[in-house]
Scaffold this active site. Sequence first.
Site, PDB file in Angstrom:
ATOM      1  N   GLU B  70       9.555  -4.408   3.048  1.00  0.00           N
ATOM      2  CA  GLU B  70       9.234  -4.960   1.724  1.00  0.00           C
ATOM      3  C   GLU B  70      10.019  -4.319   0.584  1.00  0.00           C
ATOM      4  O   GLU B  70      10.427  -5.006  -0.353  1.00  0.00           O
ATOM      5  CB  GLU B  70       7.726  -4.851   1.438  1.00  0.00           C
ATOM      6  N   HIS B 139      -5.560  -7.115   3.897  1.00  0.00           N
ATOM      7  CA  HIS B 139      -4.953  -8.453   3.978  1.00  0.00           C
ATOM      8  C   HIS B 139      -5.735  -9.449   3.125  1.00  0.00           C
ATOM      9  O   HIS B 139      -5.718 -10.647   3.402  1.00  0.00           O
ATOM     10  CB  HIS B 139      -4.936  -8.958   5.427  1.00  0.00           C
TER      11      HIS B 139
END
Lengths: 323, 337
Positions: B70, B139
């Site tokens: 990321e 998440h």
Amino acid sequence: MSLDKKQFLQAYRTMRTIRDFEYRVSDEFGKDNIPGFLHLYAGQEAIATGMCMNLSDDDYIVSTHRGHGHCIAKGGDVGDMMKEIMAKQGGSCAGKGGSMHIAAVEKGMLGANAIVGGGPPLIVGAALSAKTLGTDSVGVSFTGDGGSNQGTTFEAMNLAVVLQVPAIFMFENNGYGEGTAAGYAVGSKDIASRAAAFGMPALKVDGADIFETYKTCKKAVDHCRSGKGPIAIEASITRFRGHFEGDAQQYRGKGEVKRLMKDLDCLKIASDIAISKKLATKGELKTIDKEVAVYIDDAATAALAAPSPDVSELLTDVYSSAY
Amino acid sequence: MPIKTYRQAINEAMAQEMRQDSTVIVIGEDVAGGAGCDGERDAYGGVMGVTKGLFPEFGEGRVIDTPITESAIMGAAAGAAQTGLRPIAELMFMDFLGVCFDQIYNQAAKFRYMFGGKAQCPMVVRTMAGAGLRGGAQHSQNLTQMVTMVPGLKVVCPTNAYDAKGLLITAIRDNDCVIFVEDKFLYETSCEVPDEMYAIPLGEANFLREGTDVTIVGISNTVNKAVAVADRLAAEGISCDVIDPRTTSPLDEESIIESVEVTGRLVIVDEMTPRCGIAADISSIIAEKAFSALRAPIMKVTAAHSPIPFAPALEDAWMPQESDIEVAVRGVLGYRP
């Protein structure tokens, strides 16, 4: 291919400009004419110079907190830089960047970065632009031995290899990340071989020798321009100053700085080689020294006389349009 | 007019912009999928299928599968945006912001200002947020408040398919870094979405219901819950203004102030933890700028101050529910000094 006479004189002038610039801002800092923090590049001039001589304005570089030298070598306006560092109107970043964010975007110098390891991912993006747009530009990230240990640097090297973009990871190993030795902090003791493990060629060079840095950087730039993907270089060097101006450097050995300044002065090494190879005369180099001294003095004098940025500029350029 | 899902609307916005502007690229993890595998390419088209079909049309030069990396994705997008591309970078779950935030808030958000207006960073970070899918603590989060607080970033939170297309087109054309927060609960919802391209300006709120008794402001999917509550209460004669700011940065303060000046009562709903959140931010703005219009204390309906739990019973209790909104609306209506 080594430097010819004309190239050498240009390289010498650039290195001298960086050295004088750094010593002048150090003096002005001592006189309280510069706010904030300063991290000087003195001693490392041959690396920025050797690399940027192989680049054009269409090539990109990102730099570190120790970025003045990279900016000058990439063609940044010395007068504007002096104003920026002194926080004056007309500064390269309009007084909003300062020493640690010095930039010359129009010259492809995308900015100094005060986040150690912040730059390498950005240069993968600049190299991706070159690849996607089909230009022959290359991107170079200058990173220190300290930044070489950051996860962002590892991620950037891996992504550059995966995407096969024209990125050069130039690691300037000056022996210290702040006050900790690279020999302690770089676990493998070898930045180049660690870069090679990501799947790209990695070269090593004596960063104090402009002839060698120029040659090695040329090899790396040619590699990238010919579409062979990324490449890394580890240049060994020392810094003449502390991590920051005002750093007492108690972590350095007794007499170490004095000895290194004598043995590893890239300007002295360059002069000696050039004179022995008849690429320059003592007189020619002296003339350059004098011209650069005037140039830097003029830049500093103009910056000292310039006004501070107008406070009406506080909220300009946060966004590209009305917010 | 054709009916399209939120997912289709977002996909269409990207495809149409990519057709007319060759500098627009998509980069992220599994945005196509199948790279280096023996099976099919475009196997995923994004983990939720939002980028499906872009790879076959635009190819690997413009739909770029990355490793799981990321920081490098966001940094590469920012560097590319500074040098001539308009990247749409996918941050799969908004929870992963923690991994790469430096490249967003210290780099992309600051280029223009830090370099004296000489640089720009026209990139979009598409990311998905929202609890309720039992995704657990890492998440499920909506971290809109963390990006809204950063000068230099713009933040968009579309709540229906029509807005998603028009706002994404604006975001892609914008010359700043825009964080585009997709609510993962909305991908299957649908409404009328024109085939042609249209741009919805950032910073203009949408009035989903008009009323005179209570103003309800909702962020992301909570605004749809607010509409359901408002419709139920309308049967009792309670009339609610329901405002979807659509973007939290810039924020259309004026629309909220105008509404509160009529209703005198404000309920703000978001699905974020309560401290320093969007509800708290809007609350402070109204307390400062519309104090004299208030007839009751401002009520915030937010998630609980805890990580998001896994067990459905606990997660449901963590999230703001329609019943919580209803209690708040009745509370401000029944307030007597």
